[in-house]
Design a protein around this motif. Structure first.
Motif, short mmCIF file in Angstrom:
data_model
loop_
_atom_site.label_atom_id
_atom_site.label_comp_id
_atom_site.label_asym_id
_atom_site.label_seq_id
_atom_site.Cartn_x
_atom_site.Cartn_y
_atom_site.Cartn_z
N GLY A 48 -25.55 -71.66 -18.25
CA GLY A 48 -24.49 -72.28 -19.03
C GLY A 48 -23.10 -71.77 -18.71
N VAL A 49 -22.22 -71.91 -19.70
CA VAL A 49 -20.81 -71.55 -19.56
C VAL A 49 -20.57 -70.21 -20.25
CG1 VAL A 49 -18.45 -72.22 -20.16
CG2 VAL A 49 -20.11 -73.97 -19.49
N SER A 50 -19.92 -69.31 -19.54
CA SER A 50 -19.59 -67.99 -20.09
C SER A 50 -18.19 -68.02 -20.69
CB SER A 50 -19.65 -66.93 -18.99
OG SER A 50 -19.01 -65.74 -19.41
N VAL A 51 -18.08 -67.61 -21.96
CA VAL A 51 -16.76 -67.57 -22.61
C VAL A 51 -15.89 -66.50 -21.94
CG1 VAL A 51 -15.55 -67.10 -24.77
CG2 VAL A 51 -17.69 -68.40 -24.79
N TYR A 52 -16.50 -65.36 -21.62
CA TYR A 52 -15.73 -64.32 -20.93
C TYR A 52 -15.23 -64.84 -19.58
CZ TYR A 52 -14.32 -60.09 -18.56
OH TYR A 52 -13.58 -59.15 -17.88
N GLY A 53 -16.10 -65.59 -18.88
CA GLY A 53 -15.70 -66.15 -17.59
C GLY A 53 -14.52 -67.11 -17.74
N LEU A 54 -14.57 -67.95 -18.76
CA LEU A 54 -13.44 -68.87 -19.03
C LEU A 54 -12.17 -68.08 -19.32
CD1 LEU A 54 -15.19 -71.52 -21.33
CD2 LEU A 54 -14.45 -71.86 -18.96
N GLU A 55 -12.31 -67.01 -20.10
CA GLU A 55 -11.16 -66.18 -20.44
C GLU A 55 -10.56 -65.56 -19.17
OE1 GLU A 55 -8.36 -63.87 -22.62
OE2 GLU A 55 -9.49 -65.68 -23.10
N HIS A 56 -11.42 -65.05 -18.31
CA HIS A 56 -10.95 -64.37 -17.10
C HIS A 56 -10.21 -65.34 -16.17
CE1 HIS A 56 -11.01 -61.38 -13.85
NE2 HIS A 56 -11.24 -62.41 -13.04
N ILE A 57 -10.82 -66.48 -15.88
CA ILE A 57 -10.19 -67.37 -14.90
C ILE A 57 -8.97 -68.10 -15.47
CG2 ILE A 57 -12.26 -67.62 -13.51
CD1 ILE A 57 -12.88 -70.24 -14.80
N THR A 58 -8.89 -68.25 -16.79
CA THR A 58 -7.66 -68.84 -17.36
C THR A 58 -6.52 -67.82 -17.32
OG1 THR A 58 -8.46 -68.29 -19.60
CG2 THR A 58 -8.79 -70.55 -18.84
N LYS A 59 -6.85 -66.53 -17.39
CA LYS A 59 -5.81 -65.49 -17.22
C LYS A 59 -5.30 -65.47 -15.79
CE LYS A 59 -6.93 -62.21 -20.90
NZ LYS A 59 -7.50 -60.87 -21.22
N GLU A 60 -6.17 -65.89 -14.86
CA GLU A 60 -5.79 -65.93 -13.45
C GLU A 60 -5.00 -67.19 -13.11
OE1 GLU A 60 -6.40 -63.53 -11.04
OE2 GLU A 60 -6.96 -62.34 -12.80
N GLY A 61 -4.82 -68.09 -14.07
CA GLY A 61 -3.98 -69.26 -13.84
C GLY A 61 -4.68 -70.61 -13.94
N TYR A 62 -6.00 -70.62 -14.14
CA TYR A 62 -6.72 -71.89 -14.32
C TYR A 62 -6.35 -72.50 -15.67
CZ TYR A 62 -10.01 -71.22 -10.40
OH TYR A 62 -10.59 -71.07 -9.16
#
Length: 216
Positions: free
Chosen positions: A184-198
């Motif tokens: 599935g989708v990882s909330v931490y993963g979403l948090e990390h890549i949105t901090k990187e500019g996604y």
């Protein structure tokens, strides 16, 4: 002789008038009943919709919003990026709609880390930032979790989910060292890549590469 004739005439007249009086009595009895105040015939007026009917519908909408927002609150942190919050909230909205379609929509959500300010922020996002998420133009359930392993898993239950690399998961305090990777989708993963500019769309596309994802 004249008096007898007069008396006889009066009797004939009385006999002729009495039946007519009876007819009038019947007519008066058969007339429709009158109301005491207006003098008009009483009628039954059909009941009209009241304001209560509208408020009931509004309450149902508010309940749906509350459930979806609570689903997201239980996964997020106040310090999460707005893009991550938008992405998570819309996955929760998607899952609620899928469960409702299947007749299994949750009626009450208990959350462990309730935050009033986070709830209010997500409530605003709920109305302002809607994302449409489908797989081959169909709404499907999307597993979502707080944090996982270095790579998301696949599962027979969710054949539409693709395994993607998530090396940044090792930075999470909830990193699953000895556990199997979830699907599935990882909330931490979403948090990390949105901090990187996604942005929220690109972040969801990373975890859901075979899905159609668009802003409503």
């Amino acid at each position: 002789m004249k008096k007898v004739w007069i008396i006889g005439f009066c009797l004939i007249l009385i006999c002729a008038v009495l039946p007519v009086c009876g007819v009038f009595e019947k007519i008066q009895i058969d007339l429709p009943a009158k109301t005491e105040n207006s003098g008009e015939s009483s009628t039954t007026i059909p009941s009209l919709p009241t304001e209560t009917d509208e408020s009931t519908s509004a309450t149902e909408d508010e309940t749906e919003t509350d459930i979806i927002v609570r689903m997201a609150v239980d996964l997020l942190d106040e310090n999460s990026t707005k893009a991550c919050k938008i992405a998570v909230l819309n996955v929760c909205r998607n899952n609620f709609n899928y469960l409702r379609k299947m007749g299994r929509a949750p009626e009450k959500i208990s959350i462990s880390n309730y935050s009033d300010s986070l709830y209010k922020e997500l409530e605003e996002i709920f109305y302002d930032d809607r994302i449409n998420i489908t797989y081959q133009n169909i709404t499907v359930f999307i597993p979502i979790y707080k944090s996982g392993h270095l790579k998301t898993a696949t599962a027979d239950e969710y054949p539409y989910m693709t395994s993607v690399a998530t090396p940044f998961e090792s930075l999470s305090k909830d990193f699953m060292y000895d556990s199997a990777s979830p699907c599935g989708v990882s909330v931490y993963g979403l948090e990390h890549i949105t901090k990187e500019g996604y942005d929220e769309i690109k972040a969801l596309e990373y975890y859901l590469p075979n899905f159609e994802i668009s802003q409503k």
